[in-house]
Each structure stands twice: as structure tokens, then as C-alpha cells.
Design an enzyme around this catalytic site. Structure first.
Site, short mmCIF file in Angstrom:
data_model
loop_
_atom_site.label_atom_id
_atom_site.label_comp_id
_atom_site.label_asym_id
_atom_site.label_seq_id
_atom_site.Cartn_x
_atom_site.Cartn_y
_atom_site.Cartn_z
N SER A 122 10.33 6.11 9.97
CA SER A 122 9.72 5.71 11.24
C SER A 122 10.14 4.29 11.59
O SER A 122 10.15 3.41 10.74
CB SER A 122 8.19 5.78 11.10
N LEU A 180 6.66 4.89 19.74
CA LEU A 180 6.85 4.63 21.17
C LEU A 180 5.61 3.94 21.76
O LEU A 180 5.70 2.83 22.28
CB LEU A 180 7.14 5.96 21.87
N GLU A 201 0.83 -1.21 0.00
CA GLU A 201 0.00 0.00 0.00
C GLU A 201 0.85 1.25 0.00
O GLU A 201 1.96 1.26 0.54
CB GLU A 201 -0.84 0.03 1.27
N CYS A 222 4.95 -7.27 7.64
CA CYS A 222 5.90 -6.84 8.68
C CYS A 222 6.02 -7.96 9.71
O CYS A 222 5.03 -8.61 10.05
CB CYS A 222 5.40 -5.57 9.36
N CYS A 274 3.12 -5.82 16.00
CA CYS A 274 2.50 -4.89 16.96
C CYS A 274 1.00 -5.17 16.99
O CYS A 274 0.38 -5.38 15.93
CB CYS A 274 2.77 -3.44 16.56
N CYS A 322 3.21 8.39 1.82
CA CYS A 322 3.57 7.42 2.85
C CYS A 322 3.93 6.12 2.14
O CYS A 322 3.08 5.52 1.48
CB CYS A 322 2.35 7.25 3.76
N CYS A 337 -2.12 1.80 8.09
CA CYS A 337 -1.29 0.89 7.31
C CYS A 337 -1.82 -0.53 7.36
O CYS A 337 -2.22 -1.03 8.39
CB CYS A 337 0.18 1.02 7.70
N CYS A 381 -1.75 -3.01 14.92
CA CYS A 381 -1.42 -2.66 13.54
C CYS A 381 -1.91 -3.75 12.58
O CYS A 381 -1.60 -4.93 12.76
CB CYS A 381 0.08 -2.49 13.42
N1 SAH Z 1 7.11 0.01 11.11
C1 SAH Z 1 7.34 1.38 11.30
C2 SAH Z 1 6.73 2.25 10.24
C3 SAH Z 1 5.39 1.85 9.73
S1 SAH Z 1 4.05 2.00 10.86
C4 SAH Z 1 6.90 1.80 12.67
O1 SAH Z 1 6.23 1.04 13.33
O2 SAH Z 1 7.25 2.91 13.06
C5 SAH Z 1 3.79 3.76 10.86
C6 SAH Z 1 3.09 4.29 12.08
O3 SAH Z 1 1.70 3.92 12.08
C7 SAH Z 1 3.68 3.78 13.37
O4 SAH Z 1 3.88 4.82 14.29
C8 SAH Z 1 2.62 2.81 13.81
O5 SAH Z 1 2.71 2.56 15.17
C9 SAH Z 1 1.35 3.50 13.39
N2 SAH Z 1 0.17 2.64 13.36
C10 SAH Z 1 0.11 1.33 13.13
N3 SAH Z 1 -1.16 0.88 13.21
C11 SAH Z 1 -1.93 1.94 13.51
C12 SAH Z 1 -3.33 2.13 13.74
N4 SAH Z 1 -4.18 1.11 13.67
N5 SAH Z 1 -3.76 3.37 14.03
C13 SAH Z 1 -2.90 4.41 14.09
N6 SAH Z 1 -1.57 4.30 13.88
C14 SAH Z 1 -1.09 3.08 13.60
FE1 SF4 Z 2 5.33 -3.33 11.72
FE2 SF4 Z 2 5.22 -0.71 12.27
FE3 SF4 Z 2 2.97 -2.20 12.09
FE4 SF4 Z 2 4.62 -2.54 14.16
S1 SF4 Z 2 3.46 -0.67 13.68
S2 SF4 Z 2 3.68 -4.18 12.97
S3 SF4 Z 2 6.59 -2.24 13.21
S4 SF4 Z 2 4.38 -1.75 10.47
#
Ligand code: SAH
Ligand code: SF4
Length: 379
Positions: free
Chosen positions: A216, A240, A111, A136, A140, A129, A357, A143
Site C-alpha cells: 500500500s 486515495l 507494530e 512515517c 497524513c 499487516c 496503524c 493517521c
Molecule cells: N503508508 C502506506 C501504508 C500504511 S497505512 C499508505 O498510506 O498506504 C495503511 C492504510 O491505513 C492506508 O490506506 C492508510 O490511509 C490507512 N489509515 C491510516 N490511518 C487510518 C485510520 N485512523 N483509520 C483507518 N485507516 C487508516
Molecule cells: Fe504514512 Fe500511510 Fe500513515 Fe500516511 S497513512 S502517514 S503514508 S503510514
């Protein structure tokens, strides 16, 4: 759960199967291009010409390289593709955000999102973006991409072509900023990420200021330290999301490998070494990480100098979280700023097109399983 707006499913960009089986010329740096052109018995200046066509003019096809002799265009077209993937669907938000699902040569889907905005000075911006991996591995819990697992790393060409695609779409409004915040963990694909930064900022390419590029990371400490010594001027964003190890490890398994006592000094060293403010991303999850006690813990954790906290409204996924109500988000922010910790709440963009994402890919999969998904228009 937000439903997507009508989805446009265009014809594939390169429908020719023979062409899509070729390697992509966007993955060649100038030295590699020189070698290819030498093999084709072309003079060395041609390499620069081809590089500029691909990375500055954003031609998107060999036919459009009108400054190259026809025989060279044909020779290149036999060996390389000029774009990295095909557009599968594009979703358009009411707020102008465009989100695309791209299919790469091997069938992997990624995406990318373009978000128009106006700077405080009134200048028009277009932030793209980009994804750095298909899926990934970091898992997390909040996500959508994290729930897919990792398929593979993207190449530098596949990363930059996400930006170029939007540039080709509207040459009068090319992308001005790039955030590496799409699918995947950029620093787990370190070499391609740094190569993409160099391509995007190359004077022979789009020549984007590195100050307009943000990478990021979920917190890969050795790579953060390595990045600090690359002599780049990019912004580093640290995801964080929690002020304590116990909660962070629950939300982000990577915290078990790199706990806060290693992550925060690495981020602070990055800021000191580069003079660039580090952005701490904090997605506000209702009742999980948004109490004022947790705001106080954040204040104790982060350095005041060269730090900025970006409070992100949670975009709904299949996970069991909900977004912090706006009034509570403002209280959380005000607690931070009252302690002289710079903090803002990020405007939520493209909510109606599932812009978090991994979400469009998940929606599209569901759409394929169900022949006529509500709110989308299959071709
Ligand atoms: N993997 C990297 C970059 C991609 S994620 C990282 O984790 O930093 C980009 C941002 O989107 C990160 O800060 C992530 O925590 C946030 N993110 C992921 N899922 C999300 C969600 N459901 N709502 C809001 N932000 C989210
Ligand atoms: Fe991967 Fe970033 Fe999503 Fe965590 S928040 S699963 S590091 S894309």
C-alpha cells in the site's frame, strides 16, 4: 475512543544484551550467507541450509537449527542474531486479531498485526499487516503514525520477521497473506520492501504466492512506475482518500508533490502492465470525504477496468475526525457499484485493541506515562 483489551507483556525474546547488539542474519540474502559460510570454511550447501532454517523453518534461534553442526551454530551465534527484535506487548482482540509492539535492536518500536479470517471458499486465512518504517514522514492528518514523524527505514529482515514471528507462534496456522499496511510508507523504503516481497515469496522461504502480498502506498509516483517493471505479481493498493486535489492535499501532504493527474495514470499503468487489479483505499471520514457528490467525483476519476475501491471505516486517533455512520457508508458504496465501479466496505477488525496503524505504540507510550492505564496489565 475504544479502550484496549488486556495487554500481555511477555518476557523479552532475546534478553541477552550481548546477543541483541549483533547484526541480524535475516538481513543476509543467499549470496551474503554464502560469503559468511565460506569465511567459516563451510561447504556452499550450508548457506542454503541456513537460509531455509531462518526463512522456511522459522527457527527463531540458532539452538533450534538442529540440522547444523553444533560448532557452526556456535560460530553463527557469536556473529549474528537469528531474530530481529523483541516482543514488548501483545494485545488480543475478541475477534482473534493479535497486535504486537516489537522493539528493534536500536530501541525503535514498531507494530504488527495478525488478522484471522475465512475466505469466501471457507479456507482459513491469516493476514499479517507489516510495518516498513519506524514512524512515517508523510504526515497524513488522519493517521496516528503520521503524527510521529519518521525515525528510520526498516531492513528487509525486520520486515519479514514480523511475519515469521506469528508463524513461530502457531506453526499449524502460519500466515497466508501479507499486507504492507502497518507503520510507514513502503515505497519510501523501496529496496527493503521489494527485498521483503522476494524473501516472503522465495521457494526456499515461506513461499507465499505474490498474489497474496499487497503493498500500500500514499502515492509515490516514480516508485509506483518502477514497481510496475519489477515483474512481481503483488497487489498494489493506493491510499486515495479524496476525489479532488484540494481535499487530498489537505488530508495527505504528498498530494502536493504528486497530484491526482499523475497518480491515477501511474496506478492505471501499473494495472495494465501487471494485469493486477489496483485497490484504491478510501477511509471514510464523516462530513469530510463521504458525500454522494464526492462519490460521483470518484466515479469520474477512476478507471472502471482493474480498479477496486476499498472503503475503510475510520479508526479513531487524536485527530478531529469521526467515522462515517454505517448507513451512509453503504449508500456511498452503492453509488459506486451502481456506476459499475467495484467497491466494498472493509470489515473493521481489532477495534478493541486500537488496531489502526500507530495506535498501539501511542497507547503504550501513554501507558508508560501513566503507571496503571485503564484496561492494560503492566508487568
Ligand atoms: N503508508 C502506506 C501504508 C500504511 S497505512 C499508505 O498510506 O498506504 C495503511 C492504510 O491505513 C492506508 O490506506 C492508510 O490511509 C490507512 N489509515 C491510516 N490511518 C487510518 C485510520 N485512523 N483509520 C483507518 N485507516 C487508516
Ligand atoms: Fe504514512 Fe500511510 Fe500513515 Fe500516511 S497513512 S502517514 S503514508 S503510514
Amino acid at each position: 475512543m475504544n479502550r484496549p483489551l488486556p495487554i500481555i507483556r511477555p518476557a523479552a525474546l532475546s534478553a541477552d544484551p550481548a546477543e541483541s547488539a549483533l547484526p541480524c542474519a535475516l538481513d543476509l540474502d543467499q549470496a551474503a550467507l554464502e560469503a559468511v559460510l565460506a569465511e567459516l570454511r563451510e561447504p556452499p550447501y550450508r548457506a542454503r541450509q541456513v537460509f531455509r532454517s531462518l526463512h522456511q523453518r522459522l527457527v527463531g534461534s540458532w539452538d533450534a537449527c538442529t540440522d547444523l553442526p553444533a560448532r557452526l551454530r556456535m560460530a553463527l551465534a557469536k556473529r549474528y542474531r537469528a531474530v530481529s527484535g523483541d516482543l514488548v506487548v501483545q494485545a488480543l482482540s475478541k475477534d482473534g486479531t493479535r497486535k504486537r509492539l516489537l522493539r528493534l535492536q536500536d530501541g525503535q518500536e514498531i507494530e504488527t498485526v495478525a488478522i484471522p479470517a475465512t475466505s469466501p471458499e471457507g479456507a482459513t486465512r491469516l493476514s499479517v499487516c507489516v510495518s516498513t518504517q519506524a514512524g512515517c514522514a508523510m504526515a497524513c492528518t488522519f493517521c496516528a503514525t503520521g503524527r510521529m514523524g519518521l525515525a528510520r527505514n526498516l531492513t528487509a529482515g525486520e520486515i519479514v520477521d514480523q511475519v515469521y514471528g506469528f508463524g513461530r507462534d502457531d506453526p499449524d496456522h502460519r500466515p497466508t497473506h501479507v499486507v504492507f499496511m502497518g507503520m510507514g510508507e513502503p515505497l519510501a523504503n523501496y529496496a527493503a520492501t521489494v527485498a521483503a516481497v522476494r524473501l516472503l515469496s522465495s521457494p526456499e522461504g515461506m513461499h507465499l504466492s505474490q498474489r497474496r502480498l499487497t503493498v500500500s502506498t500514499s502515492g509515490l509516483v516514480p516508485q509506483i512506475r518502477r514497481l510496475a517493471s519489477e515483474k512481481l505479481e503483488i497487489t498494489l493498493a493506493i491510499s486515495l482518500h479524496a476525489p479532488t486535489d484540494a481535499l487530498r492535499a489537505e488530508l495527505m501532504p504528498i498530494n502536493q508533490r504528486f497530484p491526482l493527474k499523475e497518480l491515477i495514470p501511474a496506478a492505471a499503468d501499473y494495472a495494465r502492465k501487471t494485469g493486477r487489479r489496483v485497490s484504491y483505499e478510501y477511509v471514510l471520514l464523516n462530513g469530510v470525504n463521504d458525500s454522494l457528490t464526492q462519490a460521483d467525483a470518484l466515479i469520474r476519476l477512476l478507471p472502471r477496468q482493474l480498479s477496486h475501491v476499498n472503503l475503510i471505516p475510520y479508526n479513531a486517533t487524536d485527530a478531529e475526525y469521526s467515522a462515517t455512520p454505517p448507513a451512509r457508508a453503504r449508500e456511498f458504496r452503492d453509488t459506486l457499484t451502481a456506476a459499475n465501479l467495484s467497491a466494498t466496505i472493509r470489515a473493521s477488525r481489532g477495534r478493541d485493541i486500537a488496531a489502526a496503524c500507530g495506535q498501539l505504540k501511542a497507547e503504550n507510550r501513554r501507558g508508560r506515562a501513566d503507571a496503571s492505564p485503564e484496561g492494560s496489565t503492566p508487568t
